[in-house]
Design a protein around this motif. Structure first.
Motif: not given
Length: 424
Positions: A4-5, A7, A9-11, A13-14, A131, A184
């Motif tokens: 989740f570091a 960025r 991927y974090r967006h 995933f959200g 990952d 993203t």
């Protein structure tokens, strides 16, 4: 978590989580809308709507994979989210059953293009093998959290409002998801190994048919669909008509299945580090066969208890997670990087082809011939799929060293190969 570091991927995933929760609310609301319009025939209506969904998935997903490398993927995903949000917004306004069929067709056409494109984006953003494995598990946890929490949220919401308001929540979810996708940095797809659109559309399907472990996955898709159709299609009528429950009780029973899926998904990442995917997935098939047989026994014996039903629904949720969670890793270990979109699109279509078979059985046969007969047919299909998976996926195929992101592991039609990843 290092994953989740990242960025982008974090967006993404959200975006996935928000859209999934919106979809979960739609699933609950659609079942209640069908019951509101058709009463005892709700299972048939819902079965027809879900059959339309599967037809769209089977036809459109391979075509989307064929053309995805010609389009900017971020823009495509954004527009598809907007379309889905607009369609869901119209669902509360319908007054006829056929309106459901038209809007579901439009909604699922957009989803059929969105999902395989989204799945194929992740390996381009998360390039490290460890990952990526965690990303697959996180994705499955997201699906299972949706299965668990969406019905719970729906149950709470239905205490204060009508189900039509759930559609508004879904629409808002899709729009927020669209904004996150737009924020993203998604690389465009690599040029495909195939130049003609038809070759691209068929390439993933051909890979499945000539690779033993992927043929096994096709059989496992049938097991998942046979057991899952009992939960997805028949819960509304079963809870309302057999158990005498309310709208919120329908949501809570769906949450029981989601609980099983969540428990299994949380445990699987460490298990898959030590146990071959074939072992995990065939175990899941056995669990699902047991769950469907238990459901048939329950309804045939007339023991329609809340506790018994919830226990069986939970078992089915566990079995589905055991099969679905490792699938992405097996696919990635089976093809080259420029073939990933085609492979994911093929799995998307083939898995939903199985649902296309089982949804009408649960919906139409369940309405016309009763749950006992319909669920018996689904139990037979689940058993046949489990046996076929064991025969089609050789035992030694799942043992070997990890080789996933470099040279693809391909299996020729004439012989099997054993240098496969432990995960495959």
């Amino acid at each position: 978590m290092r994953l989740f570091a990242i960025r982008d991927y974090r967006h993404l995933f959200g975006a996935q989580v928000i859209a999934l929760f919106g979809t979960g609310l739609t699933t609950v609301a659609l079942g209640l809308l069908a019951y509101d319009l058709a009463g005892p025939r709700a299972g048939m209506v819902l079965g027809t709507a879900l059959t339309i969904k599967m037809v769209m998935y089977v036809i459109i997903a391979p075509l989307a994979a064929a053309y995805v490398d010609r389009l900017p993927r971020r823009t495509l995903l954004f527009l598809l989210d907007v379309v889905r949000g607009a369609v869901v917004l119209a669902l509360p306004l319908i007054t006829e059953v056929w309106h459901i069929y038209v809007l579901i067709g439009l909604l699922q056409a957009a989803s059929a293009a969105f999902t395989p494109t989204f799945q194929a984006v992740i390996p381009d953003i998360v390039t490290d093998e460890a990952d990526y494995t965690r990303a697959l598990s996180a994705s499955q946890v997201a699906y299972t959290m949706e299965s668990l929490l969406s019905p719970v949220l729906a149950a709470v919401a239905l205490t204060f409002m009508s189900f039509n308001w759930l559609f508004l929540g879904t629409s808002a979810g899709f729009l927020v998801s669209a904004l996150l996708v737009l924020s993203t940095r998604i690389p465009n797809a690599r040029p495909s190994a195939h130049t003609k659109a038809w070759d691209k559309a068929a390439a993933g399907i051909r890979t499945f048919f000539r690779t033993p472990r992927l043929r096994g996955i096709m059989a496992l898709n049938l097991v998942v669909a046979a057991a899952g159709s009992i939960v997805v299609v028949n819960t509304v009528n079963y809870v309302r008509d057999e158990l005498g429950g309310s709208q919120s009780h329908v949501a809570w029973m769906l949450a029981a299945s989601g609980t099983g899926t969540l428990l299994a998904a949380l445990a699987l990442p460490r298990v898959l580090d030590r146990v071959a995917a074939r072992t995990v997935m065939t175990t899941g098939a056995g669990v699902l066969v047991g769950g469907t047989v238990a459901a048939v026994t329950l309804i045939a014996a007339g023991v329609t208890t809340w506790i018994g039903t919830a226990a069986i629904w939970t078992v089915i949720g566990i079995g589905m997670a055991l099969i679905v969670t490792p699938t992405g890793k097996v696919l990635r270990a089976s093809v080259g990087r420029n073939e990933i979109p085609e492979a994911f699109a093929a799995q998307f279509s083939l898995s939903h082809l199985a649902w296309l078979i089982t949804y009408p059985v649960a919906g139409w046969l369940g309405t016309s011939a009763g749950f006992t007969f319909a669920w018996s047919v689904l139990a037979v299909l689940a058993g046949a799929g489990a046996v076929a998976a064991l025969l089609l996926w050789p035992r030694h195929d799942g043992r070997g060293a990890v080789t996933s992101t470099a040279t693809p592991v391909r299996t020729a039609p004439s012989k099997d190969r054993s240098t496969l990843s432990k995960a495959a």
